[in-house]
Design a protein around this motif. Sequence first.
Motif, short mmCIF file in Angstrom:
data_model
loop_
_atom_site.label_atom_id
_atom_site.label_comp_id
_atom_site.label_asym_id
_atom_site.label_seq_id
_atom_site.Cartn_x
_atom_site.Cartn_y
_atom_site.Cartn_z
N LEU A 241 0.82 -1.21 0.00
CA LEU A 241 0.00 0.00 0.00
C LEU A 241 0.86 1.26 0.00
N GLU A 242 1.98 1.22 0.70
CA GLU A 242 2.88 2.39 0.71
C GLU A 242 3.48 2.66 -0.67
N LYS A 243 3.68 1.58 -1.43
CA LYS A 243 4.21 1.74 -2.80
C LYS A 243 3.11 2.12 -3.79
N GLY A 244 1.87 2.13 -3.32
CA GLY A 244 0.75 2.45 -4.20
C GLY A 244 0.42 1.34 -5.18
N LEU A 245 0.80 0.11 -4.82
CA LEU A 245 0.56 -1.02 -5.71
C LEU A 245 -0.84 -1.56 -5.50
N PRO A 246 -1.63 -1.70 -6.55
CA PRO A 246 -2.94 -2.34 -6.39
C PRO A 246 -2.77 -3.76 -5.85
N ILE A 247 -3.56 -4.14 -4.86
CA ILE A 247 -3.42 -5.49 -4.30
C ILE A 247 -4.76 -6.21 -4.27
N ASN A 248 -4.69 -7.52 -4.49
CA ASN A 248 -5.86 -8.39 -4.41
C ASN A 248 -5.85 -9.09 -3.05
N VAL A 249 -6.97 -9.04 -2.37
CA VAL A 249 -7.06 -9.61 -1.03
C VAL A 249 -8.32 -10.46 -0.93
N VAL A 250 -8.18 -11.66 -0.35
CA VAL A 250 -9.35 -12.54 -0.26
C VAL A 250 -10.34 -12.02 0.79
N ASN A 251 -11.62 -12.12 0.44
CA ASN A 251 -12.66 -11.64 1.36
C ASN A 251 -13.50 -12.78 1.91
N ASP A 252 -13.06 -14.04 1.66
CA ASP A 252 -13.85 -15.19 2.10
C ASP A 252 -13.06 -16.12 3.03
N GLN A 253 -12.08 -15.54 3.72
CA GLN A 253 -11.37 -16.27 4.78
C GLN A 253 -11.35 -15.40 6.02
N TRP A 254 -11.63 -16.03 7.19
CA TRP A 254 -11.69 -15.29 8.46
C TRP A 254 -10.66 -15.86 9.43
N ARG A 255 -9.97 -14.95 10.13
CA ARG A 255 -8.89 -15.34 11.02
C ARG A 255 -8.88 -14.45 12.27
N ALA B 287 -4.43 -0.40 6.35
CA ALA B 287 -4.50 0.85 5.58
C ALA B 287 -4.97 2.01 6.45
N ASP B 288 -6.00 1.76 7.27
CA ASP B 288 -6.53 2.81 8.15
C ASP B 288 -5.48 3.26 9.16
N TYR B 289 -4.77 2.28 9.75
CA TYR B 289 -3.82 2.64 10.81
C TYR B 289 -2.71 3.53 10.26
N TRP B 290 -2.18 3.18 9.09
CA TRP B 290 -1.07 3.97 8.54
C TRP B 290 -1.53 5.01 7.51
N VAL B 291 -2.85 5.25 7.48
CA VAL B 291 -3.47 6.27 6.61
C VAL B 291 -3.00 6.08 5.16
N LEU B 292 -3.28 4.90 4.64
CA LEU B 292 -2.90 4.55 3.27
C LEU B 292 -4.16 4.39 2.41
N ASP B 293 -3.97 4.42 1.11
CA ASP B 293 -5.08 4.45 0.16
C ASP B 293 -5.78 3.09 0.07
N LYS B 294 -7.02 3.04 0.55
CA LYS B 294 -7.78 1.79 0.51
C LYS B 294 -8.38 1.50 -0.86
N SER B 295 -8.42 2.52 -1.71
CA SER B 295 -9.09 2.34 -3.01
C SER B 295 -8.33 1.38 -3.93
N ILE B 296 -7.06 1.09 -3.61
CA ILE B 296 -6.28 0.18 -4.47
C ILE B 296 -6.37 -1.28 -3.98
N ILE B 297 -7.23 -1.51 -2.95
CA ILE B 297 -7.46 -2.87 -2.47
C ILE B 297 -8.64 -3.47 -3.23
N SER B 298 -8.40 -4.57 -3.91
CA SER B 298 -9.49 -5.28 -4.59
C SER B 298 -9.81 -6.58 -3.85
N GLU B 299 -11.07 -6.79 -3.58
CA GLU B 299 -11.47 -8.02 -2.90
C GLU B 299 -11.72 -9.12 -3.93
N ILE B 300 -11.18 -10.31 -3.64
CA ILE B 300 -11.33 -11.45 -4.55
C ILE B 300 -11.69 -12.70 -3.74
#
Length: 302
Positions: free
Chosen positions: A185-199, A241-254
Motif C-alpha cells: 500500500l505504501e508503494k501504491g501497488l494495487p493489491i488483491n485480497v481474499v474476502n472469504d477467509q476469516w482469522r 490501511a486505516d492505521y497507517w493512513v494509506l489508500d484503501k481504493s487500491i485494495i481489490s477483494e477477490i
Amino acid sequence: MKTILTTGSNGLLGQKITEKVLAEGRVKLIATSKGANRYPVINGYEYAEMDILNPAQVRAVIEKHKPDAIIHTAAMTNVDIAEANKSHCHQLNVDAVQTLVSLCEQKNIQLIHLSTDFVFDGADGPYKEEDAVNPLSYYGESKVLAEELLKNCQANWVILRTILVYGITNDMSRSNIVLWAKGALEKGLPINVVNDQWRMPTLAEDLAEACLLAVEKSAQGIYHVSGKDYMSIADLVRKVADYWVLDKSIISEISSESLNQTAKRPVRTGFVLDKTIRDLGYNPHSFEEGLKILDEQIRKVN
C-alpha cells in the motif's frame, strides 16, 4: 530459574522469545537455530547452532545444556511449499518432532510445540481445543501428525496452536500479512485480497508470552493462542490501511478460488481463547494495539 531451549531462534517467534527473556529475565535461555545467530544482541543468553534434521547434533546440544523445557518453533510454515514438497515438509514438521519427543521422554524435559489453526477445515470456526481436527492441506496434516506424537508421548507436553502471526525483527527474512499489506500500500501497488477467509491474527509478542507462561506454569495439554479480534483477510488489510493512513481504493477483494493456490485454506478458523486465558493467564493485545506496537518497532528499525 528454569532453563529453556528454543529451536528456530532466528525466526520471528524465536527472536521475540529471546527479546522477552532479555527484557524480563524470567528464565535462562539457550537459543538454537540452523546456521549463525541472527539476533543482534549476543549477551544475556547462550546460542548454539542446531539443525533439527540432525538427530545426533540435537542430542548433543540438549545433553550439553540440560534444559528444563524446549520451545519448538522451527517448522516449515509456507503452506504451498509444504504441499509441493511433502517429503521435506514431513522431515521438518514430523520427523524433527519425533527426535525431540524421544529426547524429552528420556530426559524428563517439558516440550512446548507450536501448531496451527490449519489443523481444522474451517467449516465451523472459531474452534475450541477439543474440536475435531480435519486438515485441508499437507501442511495442516503434518501438524496433526506432530500433535499425535506429543499426545502419545510420556513427556510433559504442550501444544500451542496459533493463527496468522505478525510482527517485525531487525532482519526480517520472511514477511507476514501485515508487513506485506503495509509495504504494498505504501508503494501504491494495487493489491488483491481474499474476502472469504476469516482469522484472528496473532501478535508475535503475545505468542512469545504464551510460550513462556506454558513453561512457568508447567502446563500440559492443548492451548489456543491468538489475538482477540476476528476478521476477514480483507478487513485485516483495510485496518492496516486505516492505521497507517494509506489508500484503501487500491485494495481489490477477490475469492480464494481465483488465486489458484497449490494448497487449500480453511474458510473460517479463529479460536475460543477461554482455556488459555484461564489456565495460563494469557492476555492478548487487540489488533489495533498490535499495530501500534509494530509501528513503534518499525520506527526504531528505521
